[in-house]
Design an enzyme around this catalytic site. Structure first.
Site, PDB file in Angstrom:
ATOM      1  N   LEU A   1      74.870  21.954 106.547  1.00  0.00           N
ATOM      2  CA  LEU A   1      75.993  22.432 106.357  1.00  0.00           C
ATOM      3  C   LEU A   1      76.601  23.285 105.360  1.00  0.00           C
TER       4      LEU A   1
ATOM      5  N   ASP B   1      69.759  17.146 104.085  1.00  0.00           N
ATOM      6  CA  ASP B   1      68.871  18.258 103.338  1.00  0.00           C
ATOM      7  C   ASP B   1      67.413  18.378 103.989  1.00  0.00           C
TER       8      ASP B   1
ATOM      9  N   ALA C   1      67.231  27.249 106.433  1.00  0.00           N
ATOM     10  CA  ALA C   1      66.854  28.187 105.361  1.00  0.00           C
ATOM     11  C   ALA C   1      67.963  28.811 104.889  1.00  0.00           C
TER      12      ALA C   1
ATOM     13  N   THR D   1      65.870  25.742  99.005  1.00  0.00           N
ATOM     14  CA  THR D   1      65.595  25.051 100.315  1.00  0.00           C
ATOM     15  C   THR D   1      64.349  25.627 100.943  1.00  0.00           C
TER      16      THR D   1
ATOM     17  N   THR E   1      59.933  35.043 109.348  1.00  0.00           N
ATOM     18  CA  THR E   1      60.586  36.347 109.713  1.00  0.00           C
ATOM     19  C   THR E   1      59.327  37.306 109.537  1.00  0.00           C
ATOM     20  N   ASP E   2      59.674  38.603 109.943  1.00  0.00           N
ATOM     21  CA  ASP E   2      58.838  39.709 109.930  1.00  0.00           C
ATOM     22  C   ASP E   2      58.894  40.217 108.545  1.00  0.00           C
ATOM     23  N   GLU E   3      59.973  39.844 107.534  1.00  0.00           N
ATOM     24  CA  GLU E   3      59.953  40.526 106.432  1.00  0.00           C
ATOM     25  C   GLU E   3      58.924  40.019 105.213  1.00  0.00           C
TER      26      GLU E   3
ATOM     27  N   TYR F   1      64.385  36.401  98.925  1.00  0.00           N
ATOM     28  CA  TYR F   1      64.495  35.772 100.200  1.00  0.00           C
ATOM     29  C   TYR F   1      62.890  35.942 101.054  1.00  0.00           C
TER      30      TYR F   1
ATOM     31  N   ALA G   1      59.963  36.288  99.754  1.00  0.00           N
ATOM     32  CA  ALA G   1      59.131  35.717  99.085  1.00  0.00           C
ATOM     33  C   ALA G   1      59.023  34.220  99.164  1.00  0.00           C
TER      34      ALA G   1
ATOM     35  N   LYS H   1      60.327  32.741 102.066  1.00  0.00           N
ATOM     36  CA  LYS H   1      59.849  32.557 103.328  1.00  0.00           C
ATOM     37  C   LYS H   1      58.107  32.604 103.314  1.00  0.00           C
TER      38      LYS H   1
ATOM     39  N   LYS I   1      76.202  39.691 107.822  1.00  0.00           N
ATOM     40  CA  LYS I   1      74.929  40.284 108.326  1.00  0.00           C
ATOM     41  C   LYS I   1      75.294  41.699 109.121  1.00  0.00           C
TER      42      LYS I   1
ATOM     43  N   ASN J   1      69.665  51.909 110.649  1.00  0.00           N
ATOM     44  CA  ASN J   1      71.013  51.350 110.583  1.00  0.00           C
ATOM     45  C   ASN J   1      72.148  52.407 110.971  1.00  0.00           C
TER      46      ASN J   1
ATOM     47  N   GLY K   1      65.633  47.515  95.689  1.00  0.00           N
ATOM     48  CA  GLY K   1      64.311  46.996  96.569  1.00  0.00           C
ATOM     49  C   GLY K   1      64.388  47.184  98.043  1.00  0.00           C
TER      50      GLY K   1
HETATM   51  P1  NAD Z   1      71.508  31.044 108.887  1.00  0.00           P
HETATM   52  O1  NAD Z   1      71.613  31.358 107.600  1.00  0.00           O
HETATM   53  O2  NAD Z   1      72.618  31.461 110.065  1.00  0.00           O
HETATM   54  O3  NAD Z   1      71.437  29.427 109.228  1.00  0.00           O
HETATM   55  C1  NAD Z   1      70.518  28.434 108.387  1.00  0.00           C
HETATM   56  C2  NAD Z   1      71.008  27.070 108.613  1.00  0.00           C
HETATM   57  O4  NAD Z   1      70.157  26.333 107.846  1.00  0.00           O
HETATM   58  C3  NAD Z   1      72.534  26.809 108.414  1.00  0.00           C
HETATM   59  O5  NAD Z   1      73.170  26.094 109.504  1.00  0.00           O
HETATM   60  C4  NAD Z   1      72.396  26.006 107.015  1.00  0.00           C
HETATM   61  O6  NAD Z   1      73.588  24.961 107.023  1.00  0.00           O
HETATM   62  C5  NAD Z   1      71.077  25.334 107.302  1.00  0.00           C
HETATM   63  N1  NAD Z   1      70.357  24.870 105.853  1.00  0.00           N
HETATM   64  C6  NAD Z   1      70.396  25.670 104.731  1.00  0.00           C
HETATM   65  N2  NAD Z   1      69.816  24.944 103.710  1.00  0.00           N
HETATM   66  C7  NAD Z   1      69.364  23.633 104.415  1.00  0.00           C
HETATM   67  C8  NAD Z   1      68.847  22.488 103.988  1.00  0.00           C
HETATM   68  N3  NAD Z   1      68.239  22.472 102.617  1.00  0.00           N
HETATM   69  N4  NAD Z   1      68.637  21.519 104.839  1.00  0.00           N
HETATM   70  C9  NAD Z   1      69.017  21.608 106.179  1.00  0.00           C
HETATM   71  N5  NAD Z   1      69.803  22.510 106.660  1.00  0.00           N
HETATM   72  C10 NAD Z   1      69.948  23.581 105.633  1.00  0.00           C
HETATM   73  O7  NAD Z   1      70.263  31.645 109.321  1.00  0.00           O
HETATM   74  P2  NAD Z   1      69.656  32.234 110.735  1.00  0.00           P
HETATM   75  O8  NAD Z   1      69.892  33.466 110.737  1.00  0.00           O
HETATM   76  O9  NAD Z   1      70.067  31.166 111.790  1.00  0.00           O
HETATM   77  O10 NAD Z   1      68.106  32.090 110.560  1.00  0.00           O
HETATM   78  C11 NAD Z   1      67.241  30.791 111.018  1.00  0.00           C
HETATM   79  C12 NAD Z   1      66.128  30.737 110.636  1.00  0.00           C
HETATM   80  O11 NAD Z   1      65.416  31.927 111.143  1.00  0.00           O
HETATM   81  C13 NAD Z   1      65.662  31.053 109.062  1.00  0.00           C
HETATM   82  O12 NAD Z   1      64.494  30.411 108.663  1.00  0.00           O
HETATM   83  C14 NAD Z   1      65.324  32.547 108.932  1.00  0.00           C
HETATM   84  O13 NAD Z   1      64.624  32.868 107.844  1.00  0.00           O
HETATM   85  C15 NAD Z   1      64.568  32.728 110.504  1.00  0.00           C
HETATM   86  N6  NAD Z   1      64.947  34.056 110.913  1.00  0.00           N
HETATM   87  C16 NAD Z   1      65.931  34.807 110.876  1.00  0.00           C
HETATM   88  C17 NAD Z   1      66.299  36.055 111.431  1.00  0.00           C
HETATM   89  C18 NAD Z   1      67.621  36.723 111.736  1.00  0.00           C
HETATM   90  O14 NAD Z   1      67.482  37.982 111.833  1.00  0.00           O
HETATM   91  N7  NAD Z   1      68.555  36.005 111.246  1.00  0.00           N
HETATM   92  C19 NAD Z   1      65.009  36.952 111.983  1.00  0.00           C
HETATM   93  C20 NAD Z   1      64.005  36.126 111.784  1.00  0.00           C
HETATM   94  C21 NAD Z   1      63.961  34.799 111.291  1.00  0.00           C
HETATM   95  O1  DAU Z   2      63.999  40.927 109.536  1.00  0.00           O
HETATM   96  C1  DAU Z   2      64.225  39.642 109.929  1.00  0.00           C
HETATM   97  C2  DAU Z   2      65.348  39.371 109.004  1.00  0.00           C
HETATM   98  O2  DAU Z   2      66.704  40.101 109.206  1.00  0.00           O
HETATM   99  C3  DAU Z   2      65.701  37.927 108.694  1.00  0.00           C
HETATM  100  O3  DAU Z   2      64.452  37.328 108.185  1.00  0.00           O
HETATM  101  C4  DAU Z   2      66.924  37.648 107.720  1.00  0.00           C
HETATM  102  O4  DAU Z   2      67.471  36.300 107.849  1.00  0.00           O
HETATM  103  C5  DAU Z   2      68.045  38.328 108.338  1.00  0.00           C
HETATM  104  O5  DAU Z   2      69.122  38.530 107.504  1.00  0.00           O
HETATM  105  C6  DAU Z   2      67.656  39.920 108.575  1.00  0.00           C
HETATM  106  O6  DAU Z   2      67.469  40.661 107.231  1.00  0.00           O
HETATM  107  P1  DAU Z   2      68.062  41.981 106.992  1.00  0.00           P
HETATM  108  O7  DAU Z   2      68.248  42.183 105.471  1.00  0.00           O
HETATM  109  O8  DAU Z   2      67.482  42.963 107.864  1.00  0.00           O
HETATM  110  O9  DAU Z   2      69.587  42.018 107.605  1.00  0.00           O
HETATM  111  P2  DAU Z   2      70.996  42.405 107.182  1.00  0.00           P
HETATM  112  O10 DAU Z   2      71.950  42.178 108.624  1.00  0.00           O
HETATM  113  O11 DAU Z   2      71.454  41.866 106.204  1.00  0.00           O
HETATM  114  O12 DAU Z   2      70.644  43.926 107.223  1.00  0.00           O
HETATM  115  C7  DAU Z   2      70.435  44.899 108.340  1.00  0.00           C
HETATM  116  C8  DAU Z   2      70.237  46.222 107.562  1.00  0.00           C
HETATM  117  O13 DAU Z   2      71.355  46.667 107.391  1.00  0.00           O
HETATM  118  C9  DAU Z   2      69.616  46.178 106.292  1.00  0.00           C
HETATM  119  O14 DAU Z   2      68.732  47.290 106.477  1.00  0.00           O
HETATM  120  C10 DAU Z   2      70.573  46.408 105.179  1.00  0.00           C
HETATM  121  C11 DAU Z   2      71.443  47.171 106.006  1.00  0.00           C
HETATM  122  N1  DAU Z   2      73.151  47.015 105.686  1.00  0.00           N
HETATM  123  C12 DAU Z   2      73.372  45.471 105.733  1.00  0.00           C
HETATM  124  C13 DAU Z   2      74.620  45.056 105.264  1.00  0.00           C
HETATM  125  C14 DAU Z   2      75.192  43.622 105.055  1.00  0.00           C
HETATM  126  C15 DAU Z   2      73.958  47.747 105.587  1.00  0.00           C
HETATM  127  O15 DAU Z   2      73.628  48.974 105.521  1.00  0.00           O
HETATM  128  N2  DAU Z   2      75.330  47.462 105.040  1.00  0.00           N
HETATM  129  C16 DAU Z   2      75.658  46.086 105.114  1.00  0.00           C
HETATM  130  O16 DAU Z   2      76.724  45.853 104.875  1.00  0.00           O
END
Ligand code: NAD
Ligand code: DAU
Length: 354
Positions: free
Chosen positions: A33, A57, A81, A98, A132-134, A158, A160, A162, A197, A257, A292
């Site tokens: 949380l 944790d 994460a 984490t 993630t694809d990143e 981030y 790096a 992952k 996001k 975007n 970056g």
């Molecule tokens: P999020 O930030 O919404 O959720 C992360 C969750 O992990 C939260 O509930 C947080 O409380 C919990 N958490 C954080 N540190 C912790 C710890 N030390 N122990 C236990 N719980 C902990 O993230 P998300 O967007 O739901 O992403 C989930 C996973 O999917 C991540 O590993 C992320 O890298 C991966 N991922 C996300 C995306 C995306 O677009 N959001 C895409 C590809 C992969």
């Molecule tokens: O590709 C998978 C990844 O996607 C996950 O691993 C990450 O956990 C998730 O956060 C997401 O990363 P991004 O950096 O791609 O997502 P974000 O929503 O932060 O940004 C999406 C794109 O939009 C990125 O190119 C940055 C841009 N952006 C983002 C924000 C928050 C803006 O232009 N304005 C904004 O205010």
């Protein structure tokens, strides 16, 4: 029983809800949380005995070991994460803690548990690591999409962190034989997405009559997948994936975007027009770029489609309409998220950009 870590976050909560909608197998949900964990995401499971929540944790070796010994899960799915790239730029420490140290400690607990399993349960056990694809870095305009063999070239703290966790998971398979699966997914969107996001931030700011911040020239490309399709892909990999393998997950859906922002604005114009009759796109504001900033991500999802028979159910058009509608229908959820730590973070992130 399965153990889900990070199941109160965006994708984890969607996964828990999706799992229990498709099966009666109970879920033990371990989540620290952090600011991103929100139990309100799981409010519909209140009183449901198939869901056990525990705040903790993944890096707490004793806690995770005790939980594994007590509940004897047949699988662990690791979502836990730190996930936001901008936060990792301002403060990488928690990402190292984490995503790297936490994953390492969890691997140690899981390895000890798996070693002691009965001989019939041992080959069935799986650890699925959600990544993630990143980790693959940034693509140029004409480059082919990321396949599973693309070299790792992470560019942000981030990605790096992952990448490091993916390498540890791989090493635990190669060295100790732990039956692991790794998934590398593209950008998710959908219900319960934390409004730091891009997509939820644009919806929430648009409705609050605030600027819609677009980093740099807005021409960076992301590959978008509806979150429930990510959940179905994870269920598919858990059921059919080969231990030691990695699977890319994506919907062949690249968009710039600025295009995403225009689509969200048009949907809001249709579903909740501004009181003054002007279009939401008038609120778009170009701000300083992310340091970056990766230019383009694109996932080649051929392996999971051909080997495991998975396909997404939503197109971007159907998924984004569902998403915008969900935010319009769930304004109390948004209001609760907007209080507290989130507000502080938004102020800190944007004061240097505008
Ligand atoms: P999020 O930030 O919404 O959720 C992360 C969750 O992990 C939260 O509930 C947080 O409380 C919990 N958490 C954080 N540190 C912790 C710890 N030390 N122990 C236990 N719980 C902990 O993230 P998300 O967007 O739901 O992403 C989930 C996973 O999917 C991540 O590993 C992320 O890298 C991966 N991922 C996300 C995306 C995306 O677009 N959001 C895409 C590809 C992969
Ligand atoms: O590709 C998978 C990844 O996607 C996950 O691993 C990450 O956990 C998730 O956060 C997401 O990363 P991004 O950096 O791609 O997502 P974000 O929503 O932060 O940004 C999406 C794109 O939009 C990125 O190119 C940055 C841009 N952006 C983002 C924000 C928050 C803006 O232009 N304005 C904004 O205010």
């Amino acid at each position: 029983m399965i153990l889900v870590t990070g199941g109160a976050g965006f994708i984890g909560a969607n996964f828990v809800l999706d799992w229990l909608a498709n099966s009666d197998e109970p879920v033990l949900n371990l989540d620290l949380l952090s600011y991103a964990g929100n139990l309100e995401n799981l409010a519909s499971l209140q009183g449901d005995k198939r869901h056990i929540f525990l705040q903790g944790d993944i890096g707490d070796f004793d806690l995770v070991s005790r939980l594994l010994a007590k509940h004897q899960p047949r699988a662990v799915i690791n979502f836990a994460a730190e996930s936001h790239v901008d936060r990792s730029i301002y403060g990488p420490e928690e990402f190292i803690q984490t995503n790297i140290v936490g994953t390492f400690r969890m691997l140690e607990s899981v390895r000890a548990y798996w070693n002691n399993l009965e001989s019939n349960a041992k080959p069935e056990f799986r650890l699925l690591h959600v990544s993630t694809d990143e980790v693959y870095g940034s693509l140029g305009k004409g480059d082919t999409a990321f396949s599973e063999t693309h070299r790792y070239e992470p560019n942000s703290p981030y990605s790096a962190s992952k990448a490091a966790s993916d390498h540890l998971v791989r090493a635990y398979h190669h060295t100790y034989g732990l039956p692991v699966l790794t998934t590398n997914c593209s950008n998710n969107y959908g219900p319960f997405h934390f409004p730091e996001k891009l997509i939820p931030l644009i919806i929430v700011n648009a409705l609050a009559d605030k600027p819609l911040p677009v980093y740099g020239d807005g021409l960076q490309i992301r590959d978008w997948l509806y979150v429930k399709d990510h959940c179905s892909a994870i269920r598919c990999v858990l059921a059919k994936g080969r231990p030691g393998e990695t699977y890319n997950i994506g919907g062949w859906n690249e968009k710039a975007n600025i295009e995403i922002v225009h689509i969200v604005c048009s949907l809001l114009d249709e579903l909740r027009p501004r009181a003054d009759g002007k279009p939401y796109k008038d609120q778009i504001s170009y701000v300083t770029d992310r340091p970056g900033h990766d230019r383009r991500y694109a996932i080649d999802a051929g392996k999971i489609e051909q080997e495991l028979g998975w396909k997404p159910a939503e197109t971007f058009e159907t998924g984004i309409r569902k998403t915008v509608t969900w935010y319009l229908d769930n304004q109390p959820w948004v209001a609760n998220v907007l209080s507290g730590a989130y507000r502080d973070w938004v102020a800190r992130n944007y004061e240097s950009r505008v």
